[in-house]
Design a protein around this motif. Structure first.
Motif, PDB file in Angstrom:
ATOM      1  N   ASP A  25       0.854  -1.186   0.000  1.00 50.79           N
ATOM      2  CA  ASP A  25       0.000   0.000   0.000  1.00 50.79           C
ATOM      3  C   ASP A  25       0.891   1.239   0.000  1.00 50.79           C
ATOM      4  N   MET A  39      -4.754  -6.147  -7.157  1.00 46.49           N
ATOM      5  CA  MET A  39      -4.676  -4.970  -6.286  1.00 46.49           C
ATOM      6  C   MET A  39      -3.244  -4.455  -6.160  1.00 46.49           C
ATOM      7  N   TYR A  68      -2.715  -2.504  -9.282  1.00 44.45           N
ATOM      8  CA  TYR A  68      -3.464  -1.252  -9.217  1.00 44.45           C
ATOM      9  C   TYR A  68      -2.786  -0.241  -8.292  1.00 44.45           C
TER      10      TYR A  68
END
Length: 105
Positions: free
Chosen positions: A46, A97, A100
């Protein structure tokens, strides 16, 4: 006598087990190839958090591919267990993810 939930789904998955395993394998290989080609050498799970921890891209691709391989094998052995198919879908989702989050699409 105990009634089984999602019997029609389980019967269909058991009948078409090889097709589902083939599709999961192809999707996993395509996701891994795209991640290997497009991601930089160091990626984060993240990148939007304050203290970002970077990992080599091959480690994360390997982890996600290993999870997919494990759950696909377990699904192939016992196709009536929907939790194994759910694990496969989550593993593919984690790879997507990661793409992305690090490509900023």
């Amino acid at each position: 006598m105990r009634r089984e939930r999602f019997k029609s789904w389980k019967d269909a998955l058991e009948k078409n087990r090889n097709i589902v395993v083939y599709l999961l394998t192809v999707l996993g290989l395509l996701c891994a190839a795209v991640a290997w080609n497009l991601l930089p050498d160091v990626v984060s799970i993240d990148p939007n958090i304050e203290d970002v921890v970077y990992h080599p891209k091959l480690r994360l691709i390997g982890m996600h591919s290993g999870m997919l391989a494990l759950f696909t094998f377990l699904f192939w052995r016992k196709p009536r267990e929907l939790v194994y198919l759910t694990g496969c879908i989550v593993s593919l989702g984690l790879t997507l993810m990661m793409l992305y989050a690090n490509l900023g699409m």
